[in-house]
Write a protein that holds these residues in place. Structure first.
Motif, PDB file in Angstrom:
ATOM      1  N   GLN A 296     -10.078-104.199  -6.144  1.00  0.00           N
ATOM      2  CA  GLN A 296      -8.738-103.689  -6.422  1.00  0.00           C
ATOM      3  C   GLN A 296      -7.838-103.827  -5.191  1.00  0.00           C
ATOM      4  N   ALA A 297      -8.386-103.527  -4.010  1.00  0.00           N
ATOM      5  CA  ALA A 297      -7.611-103.680  -2.782  1.00  0.00           C
ATOM      6  C   ALA A 297      -7.235-105.139  -2.569  1.00  0.00           C
ATOM      7  N   ALA A 298      -8.146-106.047  -2.913  1.00  0.00           N
ATOM      8  CA  ALA A 298      -7.867-107.479  -2.774  1.00  0.00           C
ATOM      9  C   ALA A 298      -6.730-107.914  -3.705  1.00  0.00           C
ATOM     10  N   ILE A 299      -6.756-107.434  -4.930  1.00  0.00           N
ATOM     11  CA  ILE A 299      -5.692-107.766  -5.884  1.00  0.00           C
ATOM     12  C   ILE A 299      -4.343-107.265  -5.355  1.00  0.00           C
ATOM     13  N   SER A 300      -4.343-106.082  -4.762  1.00  0.00           N
ATOM     14  CA  SER A 300      -3.100-105.529  -4.211  1.00  0.00           C
ATOM     15  C   SER A 300      -2.632-106.330  -2.998  1.00  0.00           C
ATOM     16  N   ALA A 301      -3.567-106.715  -2.125  1.00  0.00           N
ATOM     17  CA  ALA A 301      -3.198-107.514  -0.949  1.00  0.00           C
ATOM     18  C   ALA A 301      -2.629-108.861  -1.375  1.00  0.00           C
ATOM     19  N   HIS A 302      -3.255-109.465  -2.366  1.00  0.00           N
ATOM     20  CA  HIS A 302      -2.744-110.732  -2.895  1.00  0.00           C
ATOM     21  C   HIS A 302      -1.343-110.556  -3.456  1.00  0.00           C
ATOM     22  N   TYR A 303      -1.119-109.441  -4.129  1.00  0.00           N
ATOM     23  CA  TYR A 303       0.201-109.151  -4.734  1.00  0.00           C
ATOM     24  C   TYR A 303       1.295-109.093  -3.667  1.00  0.00           C
ATOM     25  N   VAL A 304       1.036-108.372  -2.576  1.00  0.00           N
ATOM     26  CA  VAL A 304       2.101-108.189  -1.580  1.00  0.00           C
ATOM     27  C   VAL A 304       2.337-109.459  -0.763  1.00  0.00           C
ATOM     28  N   ILE A 305       1.301-110.215  -0.455  1.00  0.00           N
ATOM     29  CA  ILE A 305       1.556-111.413   0.348  1.00  0.00           C
ATOM     30  C   ILE A 305       2.057-112.565  -0.520  1.00  0.00           C
ATOM     31  N   SER A 306       2.042-112.345  -1.846  1.00  0.00           N
ATOM     32  CA  SER A 306       2.653-113.332  -2.754  1.00  0.00           C
ATOM     33  C   SER A 306       4.093-112.947  -3.076  1.00  0.00           C
ATOM     34  N   GLY A 307       4.608-111.942  -2.400  1.00  0.00           N
ATOM     35  CA  GLY A 307       6.010-111.569  -2.585  1.00  0.00           C
ATOM     36  C   GLY A 307       6.246-110.322  -3.408  1.00  0.00           C
ATOM     37  N   GLY A 308       5.179-109.721  -3.940  1.00  0.00           N
ATOM     38  CA  GLY A 308       5.344-108.508  -4.728  1.00  0.00           C
ATOM     39  C   GLY A 308       5.703-107.306  -3.859  1.00  0.00           C
ATOM     40  N   GLU A 309       6.367-106.343  -4.453  1.00  0.00           N
ATOM     41  CA  GLU A 309       6.751-105.134  -3.717  1.00  0.00           C
ATOM     42  C   GLU A 309       6.161-103.902  -4.407  1.00  0.00           C
ATOM     43  N   ILE A 310       5.512-103.084  -3.652  1.00  0.00           N
ATOM     44  CA  ILE A 310       4.939-101.847  -4.178  1.00  0.00           C
ATOM     45  C   ILE A 310       6.045-100.805  -4.312  1.00  0.00           C
ATOM     46  N   PRO A 311       6.192-100.181  -5.487  1.00  0.00           N
ATOM     47  CA  PRO A 311       7.264 -99.181  -5.672  1.00  0.00           C
ATOM     48  C   PRO A 311       7.132 -98.031  -4.675  1.00  0.00           C
ATOM     49  N   ARG A 312       8.258 -97.619  -4.136  1.00  0.00           N
ATOM     50  CA  ARG A 312       8.251 -96.507  -3.166  1.00  0.00           C
ATOM     51  C   ARG A 312       8.975 -95.273  -3.709  1.00  0.00           C
ATOM     52  N   ASP A 313       9.703 -95.431  -4.813  1.00  0.00           N
ATOM     53  CA  ASP A 313      10.475 -94.314  -5.369  1.00  0.00           C
ATOM     54  C   ASP A 313       9.739 -93.691  -6.559  1.00  0.00           C
ATOM     55  N   ASN A 314      10.037 -92.418  -6.796  1.00  0.00           N
ATOM     56  CA  ASN A 314       9.480 -91.674  -7.942  1.00  0.00           C
ATOM     57  C   ASN A 314       7.951 -91.694  -7.981  1.00  0.00           C
ATOM     58  N   VAL A 315       7.355 -91.687  -6.820  1.00  0.00           N
ATOM     59  CA  VAL A 315       5.891 -91.655  -6.739  1.00  0.00           C
ATOM     60  C   VAL A 315       5.400 -90.222  -6.970  1.00  0.00           C
ATOM     61  N   LYS A 316       4.385 -90.077  -7.811  1.00  0.00           N
ATOM     62  CA  LYS A 316       3.843 -88.751  -8.115  1.00  0.00           C
ATOM     63  C   LYS A 316       2.644 -88.467  -7.196  1.00  0.00           C
ATOM     64  N   ARG A 317       2.587 -87.242  -6.680  1.00  0.00           N
ATOM     65  CA  ARG A 317       1.426 -86.828  -5.878  1.00  0.00           C
ATOM     66  C   ARG A 317       0.448 -86.077  -6.769  1.00  0.00           C
ATOM     67  N   VAL A 318      -0.817 -86.427  -6.655  1.00  0.00           N
ATOM     68  CA  VAL A 318      -1.855 -85.780  -7.454  1.00  0.00           C
ATOM     69  C   VAL A 318      -2.152 -84.389  -6.886  1.00  0.00           C
ATOM     70  N   THR A 319      -2.112 -83.384  -7.752  1.00  0.00           N
ATOM     71  CA  THR A 319      -2.427 -82.010  -7.370  1.00  0.00           C
ATOM     72  C   THR A 319      -3.790 -81.631  -7.942  1.00  0.00           C
ATOM     73  N   LEU A 320      -4.636 -81.027  -7.111  1.00  0.00           N
ATOM     74  CA  LEU A 320      -5.985 -80.663  -7.536  1.00  0.00           C
ATOM     75  C   LEU A 320      -5.954 -79.297  -8.209  1.00  0.00           C
ATOM     76  N   GLY A 321      -6.412 -79.241  -9.469  1.00  0.00           N
ATOM     77  CA  GLY A 321      -6.453 -77.986 -10.214  1.00  0.00           C
ATOM     78  C   GLY A 321      -7.815 -77.332 -10.156  1.00  0.00           C
ATOM     79  N   ARG A 322      -8.081 -76.514 -11.150  1.00  0.00           N
ATOM     80  CA  ARG A 322      -9.322 -75.732 -11.191  1.00  0.00           C
ATOM     81  C   ARG A 322     -10.580 -76.609 -11.100  1.00  0.00           C
ATOM     82  N   ASN A 323     -11.459 -76.249 -10.193  1.00  0.00           N
ATOM     83  CA  ASN A 323     -12.769 -76.878 -10.012  1.00  0.00           C
ATOM     84  C   ASN A 323     -12.689 -78.374  -9.700  1.00  0.00           C
ATOM     85  N   ILE A 324     -11.607 -78.832  -9.141  1.00  0.00           N
ATOM     86  CA  ILE A 324     -11.506 -80.228  -8.697  1.00  0.00           C
ATOM     87  C   ILE A 324     -11.531 -80.245  -7.174  1.00  0.00           C
ATOM     88  N   ARG A 325     -12.511 -80.934  -6.602  1.00  0.00           N
ATOM     89  CA  ARG A 325     -12.653 -80.974  -5.134  1.00  0.00           C
ATOM     90  C   ARG A 325     -11.818 -82.070  -4.521  1.00  0.00           C
TER      91      ARG A 325
END
Length: 422
Positions: free
Chosen positions: A321-350
Motif C-alpha cells: 500500500q505504501a508503494a502504491i502511494s509513493a508511485h501515486y505522488v511521484i507520478s504527479g498525484g496529490e494527497i488531499p490535505r483538506d477535510n481530513v478526519k482524525r480517528v477517535t478511539l472509543g470504548r475498548n479500542i487500544r
C-alpha cells in the motif's frame, strides 16, 4: 569523501514490509528503487527477523501458502531480485532529512559515507524487543537472560542451545513459539509468565505451543527478581490483582537456568522522530493518513515500524500500500490535505491505523482492542457501519475495510471507532 546517490524511491528496511514495497514499486514501473538494510546480504539473509523463524504460520494470506519465516523471506527476496530491486545491505541509515521538496538519507556502509536523495521514501525499519530493563525486573544480571529474538537466533541460525531449564516472560506469539522451540529441543520449560489476566498471543499458538506440550501458563503473575550471581538460578514471581499490584503472600521461586524475555516489540522510529514526524502514543509508530503517509511530506510508513502486526502478511500488505502511494505522488498525484478526519478511539479500542482519513479512497484499517470480549460489534457511528465478532482479543488485529465514499459523507472532523457488546 561522501558518495552522493539519487533514487526515485528509497526503502528503509529489508524485512517483509520493505521487500514487498520495493517489489511493488518495480511492478508499477518505478525505475530506481533501493532497499537500505543493516543486515549483511550473505546467503540471502534479508527479511528482518524472518530467516530465524523456522516454524510455519507465515504467508497464508499474502502468498496463499503456509510457509516458515525463512521460506517467506526467501520468496520475498527472490521476487525482489528477479524484478531488479537494488539492495544496499550492511548499511546503517543514521539520519533522515526532509523538506517539502527533498528527502535525504545519510548512510554508512562498507563503501563509506553516502548521501542518498529520493523523491519519496518508505520507512519500514521494523521493531525492536523490550529488554529486561524496560519491564522493571530487579535482582542480579547473571548470564542466562536473553530476549526471545536473541535466543531464537542462537538456536536457529547458529545451533547454540541457550539453556536447559527455561522460564519465558511474556505470552505474546514470540514467547509462545520460543517455549515450544525449547521443548522441541528437549529443554524443560518451567512456565510462561504473563502479567495480564489473558494470554498475549494468538489462540492457535496457545494451543499448539503450550497445551500440546503441557507447558504451564501463569496468568496475572509478575516477575519480581532474577536470582543468581554468575548464572541464572531462578526467578521470583508474584500474583497480581486486577490493578496489576502484587498480592502479599503469593511470592514463589521457580528454579531455572535461563530466562527468556518476550515482553513485546517497540516500533523503530528514531529517524522519523528526529526528522520531526508526529508519533502516535498508542501505537508507538508514526501517525499516518490513508495513503500511509507520515506527517513528513512524501515519507510513507509500513510494517512493524508503523504498527506491531500479529501476522507478517499484514506487514507485507502495508508495504504494498505504501508503494502504491509513493508511485501515486511521484507520478504527479496529490494527497488531499483538506477535510481530513482524525480517528477517535472509543470504548475498548487500544489503537487504530491509519489515524487520519482523507476519504479519497477505500482504506484498510488495523485495530486492536484493550481487553477480550465476546459477542461484540465494531461500530463506526458517523457512517453507520457495524461489524459483528464472536470474540475479540488484544492479541489479534481486527482488519476492516472502510469505503472512501462513506468517509467523504461525514461532515464532522473526526471518525469514531468503538466496540459495543450485543
Amino acid at each position: 569523501m561522501v558518495e552522493k546517490l539519487h533514487f526515485d524511491v528509497v526503502v528503509l528496511g529489508g524485512g517483509a514490509a520493505g521487500l514487498a514495497a520495493a517489489t511493488k514499486l518495480r511492478e508499477l514501473g518505478i525505475d530506481r528503487v533501493v532497499v537500505i538494510d543493516y543486515h549483511p546480504y550473505v546467503d540471502g539473509l534479508l527479511g528482518g527477523i524472518l530467516p530465524q523463524c523456522i516454524h510455519p504460520g507465515f504467508g497464508v494470506h499474502y502468498f496463499r501458502e503456509d510457509l516458515t519465516g525463512s521460506e517467506f523471506a526467501f520468496k520475498l527476496i527472490r521476487r525482489a531480485e528477479k524484478i531488479g530491486v537494488e539492495i544496499l545491505s550492511d548499511a546503517y541509515a543514521s539520519k533522515l532529512r526532509t523538506t517539502s521538496r527533498t528527502i535525504e538519507v545519510t548512510a554508512l556502509s562498507r563503501r563509506g559515507l553516502m548521501s542518498i536523495s529520493s523523491r519519496a521514501l518508505i520507512y519500514a525499519a521494523g521493531a525492536r524487543e523490550r529488554s529486561i530493563f524496560e519491564i522493571g525486573v530487579a535482582g542480579e544480571r547473571p548470564s542466562g537472560v536473553y530476549t526471545a529474538g536473541e535466543a531464537q537466533a542462537m538456536m536457529d541460525l547458529h545451533g547454540i542451545m541457550p539453556g536447559r531449564e527455561v522460564v519465558v516472560v511474556g505470552s505474546g506469539d514470540v514467547g509462545l513459539i520460543m517455549a515450544r522451540r525449547f521443548a522441541l529441543e528437549g529443554a524443560v520449560v518451567k512456565a510462561v509468565i504473563e502479567l495480564m489476566p489473558w494470554p498475549g498471543g494468538l489462540t492457535r499458538n496457545i494451543v499448539q505451543c503450550l497445551r500440546d506440550y503441557n507447558i504451564p501458563l501463569l496468568l496475572s503473575h509478575m516477575v519480581t527478581r532474577i536470582i543468581g550471581k554468575d548464572r541464572v538460578r531462578g526467578i521470583e514471581v508474584v500474583r497480581v490483582d486486577e490493578g496489576l499490584r502484587p498480592i502479599a503472600g503469593t511470592h514463589k521461586i521457580i528454579n531455572c537456568d535461563t530466562v527468556i524475555i518476550a515482553a513485546g516489540l517497540i516500533p523503530r522510529v528514531e529517524l522519523l522522530e528526529e526528522a520531526g514526524a508526529e508519533i502516535d502514543g498508542a501505537t508507538g509508530g508514526p501517525v499516518v493518513n490513508d495513503y500511509l503517509e507520515t506527517s513528513l511530506h512524501n515519507v510513507f510508513a509500513a510494517g512493524n515500524s508503523l504498527i506491531i502486526n500479529d501476522l507478517v502478511d499484514y506487514a507485507a500488505e502495508q508495504g504494498e500500500q505504501a508503494a502504491i502511494s509513493a508511485h501515486y505522488v511521484i507520478s504527479g498525484g496529490e494527497i488531499p490535505r483538506d477535510n481530513v478526519k482524525r480517528v477517535t478511539l472509543g470504548r475498548n479500542i487500544r489503537l487504530a491505523v491509519p489515524q487520519l482519513l482523507t476519504g479519497a479512497q477505500d482504506v484498510i484499517m488495523y485495530i486492536r482492542v484493550k481487553r477480550p470480549e465476546e459477542n461484540a460489534k465494531l461500530v463506526i457511528p458517523e457512517i453507520g457501519d457495524e461489524i459483528k465478532f464472536q470474540r475479540v482479543r488484544p492479541a489479534e488485529i481486527i482488519r476492516v475495510k472502510v469505503k472512501g465514499d462513506d468517509i467523504m459523507r461525514v461532515h464532522d472532523d473526526k471518525i469514531t471507532i468503538t466496540l459495543e457488546t450485543n
